[in-house]
Design a protein around this motif. Structure first.
Motif, mmCIF file in Angstrom:
data_model
loop_
_atom_site.group_PDB
_atom_site.id
_atom_site.type_symbol
_atom_site.label_atom_id
_atom_site.label_comp_id
_atom_site.label_asym_id
_atom_site.label_seq_id
_atom_site.Cartn_x
_atom_site.Cartn_y
_atom_site.Cartn_z
ATOM 1 N N ASP A 94 -2.739 -0.485 -4.468
ATOM 2 C CA ASP A 94 -3.448 0.162 -5.571
ATOM 3 C C ASP A 94 -3.204 -0.635 -6.850
ATOM 4 O O ASP A 94 -2.057 -0.751 -7.313
ATOM 5 C CB ASP A 94 -2.935 1.597 -5.717
ATOM 6 C CG ASP A 94 -3.748 2.414 -6.711
ATOM 7 O OD1 ASP A 94 -4.162 1.865 -7.745
ATOM 8 O OD2 ASP A 94 -3.947 3.619 -6.454
ATOM 9 N N ARG B 167 0.805 -1.222 0.000
ATOM 10 C CA ARG B 167 0.000 0.000 0.000
ATOM 11 C C ARG B 167 0.839 1.273 0.000
ATOM 12 O O ARG B 167 0.352 2.333 -0.393
ATOM 13 C CB ARG B 167 -0.940 0.002 1.214
ATOM 14 C CG ARG B 167 -2.120 -0.962 1.102
ATOM 15 C CD ARG B 167 -2.918 -0.988 2.375
ATOM 16 N NE ARG B 167 -2.167 -1.589 3.467
ATOM 17 C CZ ARG B 167 -2.458 -1.409 4.758
ATOM 18 N NH1 ARG B 167 -3.453 -0.603 5.100
ATOM 19 N NH2 ARG B 167 -1.738 -2.009 5.693
ATOM 20 N N HIS C 189 -6.815 -5.247 -4.961
ATOM 21 C CA HIS C 189 -6.885 -3.796 -4.813
ATOM 22 C C HIS C 189 -7.225 -3.448 -3.368
ATOM 23 O O HIS C 189 -8.224 -3.907 -2.807
ATOM 24 C CB HIS C 189 -7.958 -3.227 -5.747
ATOM 25 C CG HIS C 189 -8.058 -1.726 -5.706
ATOM 26 N ND1 HIS C 189 -7.056 -0.902 -6.156
ATOM 27 C CD2 HIS C 189 -9.049 -0.903 -5.249
ATOM 28 C CE1 HIS C 189 -7.416 0.357 -5.998
ATOM 29 N NE2 HIS C 189 -8.607 0.382 -5.445
ATOM 30 N N THR D 89 -6.633 0.118 -0.884
ATOM 31 C CA THR D 89 -6.058 1.445 -0.623
ATOM 32 C C THR D 89 -6.408 1.940 0.780
ATOM 33 O O THR D 89 -6.387 3.133 1.050
ATOM 34 C CB THR D 89 -6.545 2.461 -1.671
ATOM 35 O OG1 THR D 89 -7.980 2.488 -1.681
ATOM 36 C CG2 THR D 89 -6.041 2.083 -3.060
#
Length: 346
Positions: free
Chosen positions: A39, A8, A55, A57
Protein backbone atom coordinates in the motif's frame (compact mmCIF):
# COMPACT_ATOMS: atom_id res chain seq x y z
CA UNK A 1 21.88 -5.16 -6.02
CA UNK A 2 18.22 -4.42 -6.65
CA UNK A 3 16.01 -6.12 -4.06
CA UNK A 4 12.22 -6.49 -4.30
CA UNK A 5 10.42 -6.85 -0.95
CA UNK A 6 6.80 -7.90 -0.45
CA UNK A 7 5.34 -5.40 2.07
CA UNK A 8 1.64 -6.13 1.62
CA UNK A 9 1.26 -7.29 5.23
CA UNK A 10 2.88 -4.16 6.65
CA UNK A 11 -0.21 -3.10 8.60
CA UNK A 12 -0.93 -6.55 10.07
CA UNK A 13 0.07 -7.91 13.45
CA UNK A 14 2.66 -10.66 13.57
CA UNK A 15 4.29 -10.62 10.14
CA UNK A 16 3.46 -6.92 9.82
CA UNK A 17 5.25 -6.19 13.10
CA UNK A 18 8.26 -8.14 11.83
CA UNK A 19 8.27 -6.31 8.49
CA UNK A 20 7.95 -2.88 10.12
CA UNK A 21 10.79 -3.85 12.44
CA UNK A 22 13.36 -4.82 9.80
CA UNK A 23 12.41 -2.54 6.91
CA UNK A 24 13.99 0.75 8.10
CA UNK A 25 17.33 -1.00 8.65
CA UNK A 26 17.26 -2.96 5.39
CA UNK A 27 16.64 0.09 3.19
CA UNK A 28 19.48 1.93 4.96
CA UNK A 29 21.81 -0.19 2.84
CA UNK A 30 22.96 2.54 0.45
CA UNK A 31 24.77 0.01 -1.74
CA UNK A 32 21.43 -1.49 -2.77
CA UNK A 33 18.26 -0.37 -4.49
CA UNK A 34 14.84 -1.51 -3.27
CA UNK A 35 11.44 -2.09 -4.79
CA UNK A 36 8.77 -2.18 -2.08
CA UNK A 37 5.43 -3.73 -3.00
CA UNK A 38 2.42 -2.78 -0.90
CA UNK A 39 0.00 0.00 0.00
CA UNK A 40 1.68 3.20 -1.18
CA UNK A 41 0.04 5.19 1.64
CA UNK A 42 1.63 2.97 4.28
CA UNK A 43 4.96 2.79 2.44
CA UNK A 44 5.47 6.51 1.85
CA UNK A 45 7.41 6.90 5.11
CA UNK A 46 10.03 4.52 3.71
CA UNK A 47 10.71 6.62 0.62
CA UNK A 48 14.43 7.11 0.04
CA UNK A 49 16.58 7.93 -3.01
CA UNK A 50 17.33 4.21 -3.29
CA UNK A 51 13.72 3.09 -2.77
CA UNK A 52 10.89 2.86 -5.28
CA UNK A 53 7.34 1.89 -4.35
CA UNK A 54 4.90 -0.17 -6.37
CA UNK A 55 1.33 0.14 -5.13
CA UNK A 56 -0.03 -3.38 -4.68
CA UNK A 57 -2.87 -4.38 -2.35
CA UNK A 58 -3.61 -7.79 -3.88
CA UNK A 59 -4.50 -10.11 -0.96
CA UNK A 60 -2.01 -12.85 -0.13
CA UNK A 61 -3.01 -16.45 -0.84
CA UNK A 62 -5.59 -15.26 -3.36
CA UNK A 63 -6.52 -15.99 -6.98
CA UNK A 64 -5.60 -12.38 -7.81
CA UNK A 65 -2.14 -13.01 -6.41
CA UNK A 66 -1.74 -15.91 -8.82
CA UNK A 67 -2.95 -13.93 -11.83
CA UNK A 68 -2.12 -10.26 -11.32
CA UNK A 69 0.88 -9.94 -9.03
CA UNK A 70 3.43 -7.62 -10.76
CA UNK A 71 5.97 -10.36 -11.46
CA UNK A 72 7.35 -8.65 -14.58
CA UNK A 73 8.44 -5.70 -12.48
CA UNK A 74 9.86 -7.99 -9.82
CA UNK A 75 11.80 -9.99 -12.39
CA UNK A 76 13.70 -6.83 -13.32
CA UNK A 77 15.28 -6.99 -9.85
CA UNK A 78 18.11 -9.26 -8.71
CA UNK A 79 16.36 -10.94 -5.80
CA UNK A 80 12.92 -11.17 -4.20
CA UNK A 81 12.44 -11.27 -0.42
CA UNK A 82 9.15 -12.31 1.15
CA UNK A 83 8.54 -11.98 4.92
CA UNK A 84 6.01 -14.80 4.63
CA UNK A 85 5.67 -18.12 2.81
CA UNK A 86 3.30 -16.89 0.09
CA UNK A 87 5.44 -16.95 -3.07
CA UNK A 88 3.57 -15.77 -6.17
CA UNK A 89 3.95 -17.86 -9.32
CA UNK A 90 6.03 -16.44 -12.16
CA UNK A 91 8.98 -15.03 -10.25
CA UNK A 92 12.15 -16.24 -11.96
CA UNK A 93 14.79 -14.42 -9.91
CA UNK A 94 16.27 -15.90 -6.70
CA UNK A 95 13.89 -15.88 -3.73
CA UNK A 96 14.51 -15.70 0.01
CA UNK A 97 11.55 -16.07 2.35
CA UNK A 98 10.83 -16.05 6.06
CA UNK A 99 8.78 -18.90 7.50
CA UNK A 100 7.81 -17.85 11.01
CA UNK A 101 6.21 -21.14 12.02
CA UNK A 102 4.36 -24.19 10.76
CA UNK A 103 1.64 -24.00 13.38
CA UNK A 104 -1.15 -25.17 11.06
CA UNK A 105 0.72 -28.43 10.51
CA UNK A 106 1.59 -28.89 14.18
CA UNK A 107 -1.87 -28.06 15.58
CA UNK A 108 -4.51 -29.78 13.49
CA UNK A 109 -7.51 -28.18 15.22
CA UNK A 110 -6.65 -24.64 14.05
CA UNK A 111 -8.08 -25.18 10.58
CA UNK A 112 -10.02 -27.66 8.49
CA UNK A 113 -8.40 -30.60 6.70
CA UNK A 114 -8.69 -28.71 3.42
CA UNK A 115 -7.19 -25.60 5.04
CA UNK A 116 -4.27 -27.66 6.28
CA UNK A 117 -3.69 -29.18 2.84
CA UNK A 118 -3.72 -25.73 1.22
CA UNK A 119 -1.24 -24.30 3.73
CA UNK A 120 0.96 -27.35 3.39
CA UNK A 121 0.96 -26.80 -0.37
CA UNK A 122 1.97 -23.16 -0.03
CA UNK A 123 4.73 -24.09 2.40
CA UNK A 124 6.00 -26.84 0.12
CA UNK A 125 6.05 -24.46 -2.84
CA UNK A 126 7.83 -21.77 -0.84
CA UNK A 127 10.49 -24.20 0.37
CA UNK A 128 11.02 -25.61 -3.11
CA UNK A 129 11.33 -22.15 -4.72
CA UNK A 130 13.35 -20.29 -2.13
CA UNK A 131 17.16 -20.28 -2.09
CA UNK A 132 17.37 -19.69 1.67
CA UNK A 133 14.82 -19.81 4.47
CA UNK A 134 14.81 -17.33 7.35
CA UNK A 135 13.05 -18.39 10.57
CA UNK A 136 12.84 -16.72 14.01
CA UNK A 137 13.85 -19.57 16.33
CA UNK A 138 15.61 -22.92 16.53
CA UNK A 139 12.23 -24.36 17.46
CA UNK A 140 10.65 -23.19 14.20
CA UNK A 141 13.65 -24.49 12.26
CA UNK A 142 13.23 -27.91 13.87
CA UNK A 143 9.53 -28.00 13.00
CA UNK A 144 10.17 -27.02 9.37
CA UNK A 145 12.67 -29.85 9.07
CA UNK A 146 10.22 -32.20 10.79
CA UNK A 147 7.54 -31.61 8.16
CA UNK A 148 9.67 -31.03 5.05
CA UNK A 149 12.69 -32.89 3.79
CA UNK A 150 14.95 -30.15 2.45
CA UNK A 151 18.63 -29.39 2.16
CA UNK A 152 17.96 -25.66 1.79
CA UNK A 153 19.90 -23.44 4.16
CA UNK A 154 17.70 -22.42 7.12
CA UNK A 155 18.98 -19.39 9.01
CA UNK A 156 17.70 -18.55 12.50
CA UNK A 157 17.26 -14.77 12.86
CA UNK A 158 15.58 -13.89 16.14
CA UNK A 159 12.90 -11.23 16.14
CA UNK A 160 13.62 -7.93 17.86
CA UNK A 161 12.18 -5.19 20.00
CA UNK A 162 10.15 -2.36 18.53
CA UNK A 163 12.52 0.62 18.22
CA UNK A 164 9.73 2.85 19.54
CA UNK A 165 9.99 1.19 22.95
CA UNK A 166 13.50 2.57 23.40
CA UNK A 167 12.30 6.06 22.51
CA UNK A 168 9.47 5.63 25.01
CA UNK A 169 11.96 4.73 27.74
CA UNK A 170 14.27 7.62 26.79
CA UNK A 171 11.35 10.04 27.12
CA UNK A 172 11.78 9.62 30.90
CA UNK A 173 8.32 8.20 31.48
CA UNK A 174 8.45 6.47 34.85
CA UNK A 175 6.71 3.36 36.03
CA UNK A 176 3.66 4.25 38.12
CA UNK A 177 2.66 2.41 41.29
CA UNK A 178 -1.04 2.85 40.50
CA UNK A 179 -1.41 -0.14 38.18
CA UNK A 180 -3.19 -2.97 40.01
CA UNK A 181 -3.72 -5.29 37.09
CA UNK A 182 -2.16 -8.04 35.02
CA UNK A 183 -2.19 -7.86 31.25
CA UNK A 184 -2.58 -10.16 28.24
CA UNK A 185 -1.42 -9.12 24.77
CA UNK A 186 -2.50 -11.34 21.90
CA UNK A 187 -5.61 -12.61 20.19
CA UNK A 188 -8.28 -15.24 20.69
CA UNK A 189 -6.72 -17.92 18.49
CA UNK A 190 -6.65 -21.19 20.39
CA UNK A 191 -2.88 -21.45 20.50
CA UNK A 192 -2.65 -18.17 22.45
CA UNK A 193 -4.07 -19.85 25.56
CA UNK A 194 -6.52 -17.12 26.57
CA UNK A 195 -9.09 -19.70 27.69
CA UNK A 196 -6.53 -21.15 30.12
CA UNK A 197 -5.71 -17.67 31.41
CA UNK A 198 -9.33 -16.71 32.07
CA UNK A 199 -10.05 -19.95 33.94
CA UNK A 200 -6.83 -19.59 35.95
CA UNK A 201 -7.67 -15.95 36.70
CA UNK A 202 -11.12 -16.92 37.99
CA UNK A 203 -9.56 -19.64 40.16
CA UNK A 204 -6.94 -17.20 41.50
CA UNK A 205 -9.70 -14.73 42.38
CA UNK A 206 -11.40 -17.42 44.45
CA UNK A 207 -8.10 -17.84 46.30
CA UNK A 208 -7.78 -14.14 47.03
CA UNK A 209 -6.37 -12.41 43.93
CA UNK A 210 -7.58 -8.79 43.91
CA UNK A 211 -6.15 -7.63 40.60
CA UNK A 212 -7.91 -6.98 37.31
CA UNK A 213 -7.09 -8.69 34.03
CA UNK A 214 -6.60 -6.31 31.09
CA UNK A 215 -6.93 -7.85 27.64
CA UNK A 216 -5.30 -5.62 25.03
CA UNK A 217 -7.77 -5.36 22.18
CA UNK A 218 -11.44 -4.93 21.40
CA UNK A 219 -14.08 -7.30 22.76
CA UNK A 220 -15.64 -7.43 19.27
CA UNK A 221 -12.38 -8.73 17.81
CA UNK A 222 -12.39 -11.55 20.35
CA UNK A 223 -15.78 -12.99 19.37
CA UNK A 224 -15.32 -16.67 18.68
CA UNK A 225 -16.95 -20.06 18.72
CA UNK A 226 -14.49 -21.19 21.39
CA UNK A 227 -15.74 -22.10 24.86
CA UNK A 228 -15.06 -18.66 26.36
CA UNK A 229 -18.27 -16.60 26.57
CA UNK A 230 -17.03 -13.04 26.93
CA UNK A 231 -20.52 -11.70 27.55
CA UNK A 232 -20.62 -13.50 30.91
CA UNK A 233 -17.31 -12.14 32.23
CA UNK A 234 -17.47 -9.74 35.17
CA UNK A 235 -15.95 -6.27 35.56
CA UNK A 236 -12.61 -7.65 36.74
CA UNK A 237 -11.80 -8.58 33.12
CA UNK A 238 -11.40 -5.47 30.98
CA UNK A 239 -10.94 -5.11 27.23
CA UNK A 240 -8.84 -2.02 26.55
CA UNK A 241 -9.77 -1.55 22.91
CA UNK A 242 -7.06 -0.90 20.33
CA UNK A 243 -4.02 0.90 21.78
CA UNK A 244 -1.38 2.86 19.91
CA UNK A 245 2.27 2.12 20.66
CA UNK A 246 2.66 4.66 23.45
CA UNK A 247 -0.59 3.59 25.13
CA UNK A 248 0.49 -0.04 24.88
CA UNK A 249 3.90 0.67 26.41
CA UNK A 250 2.36 2.73 29.22
CA UNK A 251 -0.15 -0.04 29.97
CA UNK A 252 2.59 -2.67 29.98
CA UNK A 253 4.89 -0.53 32.09
CA UNK A 254 2.29 0.01 34.82
CA UNK A 255 1.06 -3.59 34.92
CA UNK A 256 1.92 -5.90 37.80
CA UNK A 257 2.76 -8.63 35.29
CA UNK A 258 2.30 -9.72 31.70
CA UNK A 259 0.82 -13.19 31.16
CA UNK A 260 1.69 -15.11 27.99
CA UNK A 261 -0.15 -18.46 28.22
CA UNK A 262 0.55 -19.58 24.64
CA UNK A 263 0.36 -23.22 23.66
CA UNK A 264 2.43 -22.59 20.53
CA UNK A 265 4.53 -19.74 19.12
CA UNK A 266 7.23 -19.28 16.52
CA UNK A 267 8.85 -16.66 18.77
CA UNK A 268 6.74 -14.48 21.11
CA UNK A 269 7.40 -10.72 21.41
CA UNK A 270 5.21 -9.40 24.33
CA UNK A 271 7.37 -10.81 27.16
CA UNK A 272 10.39 -9.02 25.67
CA UNK A 273 8.50 -5.74 25.65
CA UNK A 274 7.21 -6.23 29.19
CA UNK A 275 10.62 -7.01 30.69
CA UNK A 276 12.20 -4.12 28.81
CA UNK A 277 9.74 -1.87 30.64
CA UNK A 278 10.40 -3.47 34.01
CA UNK A 279 7.24 -5.60 34.10
CA UNK A 280 7.55 -9.27 35.14
CA UNK A 281 6.52 -11.93 32.63
CA UNK A 282 4.64 -15.12 33.51
CA UNK A 283 4.86 -17.43 30.51
CA UNK A 284 4.04 -21.00 29.53
CA UNK A 285 6.87 -23.52 29.35
CA UNK A 286 6.52 -24.27 25.63
CA UNK A 287 9.80 -25.13 23.86
CA UNK A 288 10.25 -21.82 22.04
CA UNK A 289 9.81 -19.80 25.24
CA UNK A 290 12.38 -22.04 26.95
CA UNK A 291 14.71 -21.24 24.06
CA UNK A 292 14.15 -17.49 23.97
CA UNK A 293 13.73 -16.71 27.66
CA UNK A 294 15.85 -19.26 29.53
CA UNK A 295 18.47 -16.64 30.46
CA UNK A 296 15.93 -14.11 31.75
CA UNK A 297 13.99 -13.85 35.05
CA UNK A 298 10.61 -15.03 33.77
CA UNK A 299 8.18 -17.19 35.75
CA UNK A 300 7.36 -20.36 33.79
CA UNK A 301 4.17 -22.37 34.32
CA UNK A 302 3.02 -25.63 32.76
CA UNK A 303 1.38 -24.86 29.42
CA UNK A 304 -2.38 -25.36 29.54
CA UNK A 305 -2.36 -26.08 33.29
CA UNK A 306 -4.99 -23.92 34.99
CA UNK A 307 -3.89 -24.73 38.56
CA UNK A 308 -0.23 -23.99 37.88
CA UNK A 309 -1.05 -20.67 36.22
CA UNK A 310 -3.39 -19.72 39.09
CA UNK A 311 -0.54 -20.37 41.55
CA UNK A 312 1.74 -18.20 39.42
CA UNK A 313 -0.82 -15.37 39.44
CA UNK A 314 -0.89 -15.52 43.24
CA UNK A 315 2.89 -15.47 43.63
CA UNK A 316 5.09 -12.42 44.15
CA UNK A 317 6.53 -11.14 40.88
CA UNK A 318 9.03 -8.35 40.49
CA UNK A 319 11.85 -7.61 38.06
CA UNK A 320 14.20 -4.84 37.04
CA UNK A 321 14.01 -3.20 33.61
CA UNK A 322 16.10 -5.27 31.21
CA UNK A 323 16.10 -2.91 28.24
CA UNK A 324 19.85 -2.86 27.52
CA UNK A 325 20.28 -6.59 28.05
CA UNK A 326 17.34 -7.52 25.83
CA UNK A 327 18.09 -4.94 23.13
CA UNK A 328 21.60 -6.31 22.77
CA UNK A 329 20.30 -9.79 21.99
CA UNK A 330 16.96 -9.13 20.30
CA UNK A 331 17.36 -6.25 17.85
CA UNK A 332 15.61 -5.76 14.51
CA UNK A 333 18.74 -3.97 13.30
CA UNK A 334 20.69 -7.14 13.95
CA UNK A 335 18.00 -9.24 12.27
CA UNK A 336 17.91 -6.94 9.22
CA UNK A 337 21.68 -7.07 8.85
CA UNK A 338 21.61 -10.88 8.99
CA UNK A 339 18.93 -10.98 6.30
CA UNK A 340 20.86 -8.54 4.10
CA UNK A 341 23.96 -10.68 4.45
CA UNK A 342 22.04 -13.73 3.28
CA UNK A 343 20.55 -11.81 0.35
CA UNK A 344 24.01 -10.69 -0.75
CA UNK A 345 25.43 -14.20 -0.66
CA UNK A 346 22.92 -16.00 -2.89
Amino acid sequence: MRIAIDCRMLNCSGIGTFTRGILPFIINSTNDEFLLLGDKTLLKEYHRPNVSIQHCTIPIFSIKELLFFPVRLINQCDIFYSPNYNIPIGINIPIVSTIHDVIFLDMDHLCSVIGKIIRQGYLYYAISRTKKIITPSEFSKSRILHHFSTDKKIIVCYNGLNEKINRFIQSNKRKSSSGDYIVFVGNIKKHKGLETLIQAFELAKQKGLKKKLLIIGSRDNFKTSDTVDFDTLDESIVFTGRLDDEELFMTLQNANALIQPSLYEGFGIPPLEAMTLGTPAIISDIPVFKEIYHDFPVRFFKAGNIDDLADALLSDYTTEPLGKTLSAKYSYERTANMILKELHTI
